[in-house]
Design an enzyme around this catalytic site. Structure first.
Site, PDB file in Angstrom:
ATOM      1  CG  ASP A  31      -1.856   1.299   1.347  1.00  0.00           C
ATOM      2  OD1 ASP A  31      -2.219   1.603   0.225  1.00  0.00           O
ATOM      3  OD2 ASP A  31      -1.702   2.005   2.302  1.00  0.00           O
ATOM      4  CD  GLU A 115      -4.455   0.916  -3.194  1.00  0.00           C
ATOM      5  OE1 GLU A 115      -5.809   1.097  -2.725  1.00  0.00           O
ATOM      6  OE2 GLU A 115      -3.674   1.820  -3.302  1.00  0.00           O
ATOM      7  CG  ASP A 193      -1.003   3.768   5.791  1.00  0.00           C
ATOM      8  OD1 ASP A 193      -2.124   3.829   5.793  1.00  0.00           O
ATOM      9  OD2 ASP A 193      -0.092   4.490   6.034  1.00  0.00           O
TER      10      ASP A 193
END
Ligand SMILES: [Zn+2]
Length: 221
Positions: A31, A115, A193
């Site tokens: 992330d 992502e 996170d």
């Protein structure tokens, strides 16, 4: 050949043979963030480099200098040249940092999950976030070609709500200022996170072809 600021560059395109690394069965969710450069699903962080804050401050000073000086003036031209120099230095440092960190991830993990970034969304109000996304896009593209060369699997997942969901599937709303994830459903308490990175990893396994890939590693708080 190209010129940027005061510097000339010679650019080469090189075709390389893939260099596969020994196969690994482990998987990691990544992330990218603002507070640290990235959080990992194994509970670790990649911190922002030490030069980062100082460089950003220097950049802002150089930008203000340009803005203060009269258009077309000699002093403004000098300020622009300084700004370009600061930009070029940050670009070099960031590029080097991204090469090192993407190399380490590819070396250590067989399956890497990130992502899908929305780099085109520049039109929205969150300009600084979008500019950050461009930096991450260049990090992810380094990961992509290194993964291909090394025979690793890179999976991009839907980014929607990765910071607002728990591993158990329950929605856990958080403001940007909330640093800890607390789930009332399953009792998971962990840095936000890190949980996002674990959700990203989890999403890669929803499709049948990616089932049973690695384990969600316990989170180190
Ligand atoms: Zn939960």
């Amino acid at each position: 050949m190209k010129r940027e600021g005061q510097q000339w560059y010679a650019c080469f395109s090189v075709e390389c043979q893939p260099k596969p690394l020994p196969a690994l069965g482990n998987a990691i969710g990544i992330d990218v963030g603002l507070e640290s450069f990235a959080a990992l699903s194994n509970g670790k962080y990649i911190p922002n480099p030490r030069w980062y804050r100082a460089a950003e401050a220097k950049l802002r000073r150089a930008q203000r200098k340009v803005a203060r000086r009269k258009k077309g003036s000699h002093r403004r031209r000098k300020a622009v040249a300084l700004l370009q120099k600061v930009h070029a230095r940050i670009w070099r440092l960031r590029n080097e940092f991204q090469h090192i960190e993407s190399f380490k991830l590819i070396r250590d993990f067989g399956i890497l999950v990130i992502e899908q970034l929305n780099v085109k969304g520049l039109a929205g109000g969150m300009l600084s976030k979008a500019v950050q996304d461009v930096g991450w896009a260049s990090f992810f593209s380094k990961m992509a070609y290194k993964a291909e060369s090394a025979g690793r699997t890179l999976i991009k997942v839907n980014p929607a709500g990765t910071s607002q969901t728990c591993l158990c599937g329950r929605s856990v709303r958080k403001l940007l200022s909330d640093r800890v994830h607390v789930c009332m459903e399953c009792g998971l308490v962990a840095p936000r996170d890190i949980v996002s990175a674990q959700v990203i990893l989890q999403r890669a396994r929803i499709g049948p072809s990616n089932r049973n890939v690695g384990e969600v590693m316990p989170c180190v708080v």
